[in-house]
Design a protein around this motif. Structure first.
Motif: not given
Length: 144
Positions: A42-62
């Motif tokens: 969220q901070r990087q999205a604001i700082a870089k003025s772009l869309t940032c995403n986070v992916t939660l992989n429930t099988s590999t726990l990554k």
């Protein structure tokens, strides 16, 4: 011989409480990692003025970011010894830090799925709250 017997009895009483404490610490650590990754993206999205995403992989726990310029400056996170359930696997933050998706993440120890903690990311502001989870599934109303 008597000392060995006394030590054995004391260890027998303390082992279950140590296991519970250890499981709670693993869940707390996983929640902290997930919350940290979301806040960092969220901070990087604001700082870089772009869309940032986070992916939660429930099988590999990554926990990863698949944005071309990675929004997780400290790198991907690997969770261990926990079970993870999510209402969504990807969270996008726009250039204002707003989230397009509400997500509920439920974390429990691998060895004790009855003890659950949760994290809820609200939309659109991307506010995060954590708590104990009661019930089944990934409903945000069960997180208090």
């Amino acid at each position: 011989m008597v000392i060995v017997a006394i030590v054995s009895i004391l260890m027998a009483f303390s082992a279950p409480s140590y296991l519970v404490w250890s499981q709670k610490k693993k869940v707390d650590s996983a929640l902290t990692s997930i919350e940290g990754a979301m806040k960092e993206a969220q901070r990087q999205a604001i700082a870089k003025s772009l869309t940032c995403n986070v992916t939660l992989n429930t099988s590999t726990l990554k926990i990863t970011s698949t944005t071309s310029s990675s929004c997780l400056l400290t790198g991907d996170r690997q969770l261990t010894s926990v079970a993870l359930a999510t209402s969504a696997t990807t969270i996008d933050f726009d250039y204002l830090g707003n989230s397009s998706t509400e997500i509920t993440v439920v974390v429990s120890p691998s060895a004790n799925p009855k003890f659950k903690k949760c994290l809820v990311l609200s939309k659109p502001l991307g506010l995060i709250r954590t708590g104990k989870y009661t019930g089944n599934g990934t409903n945000s109303t069960n997180c208090s």
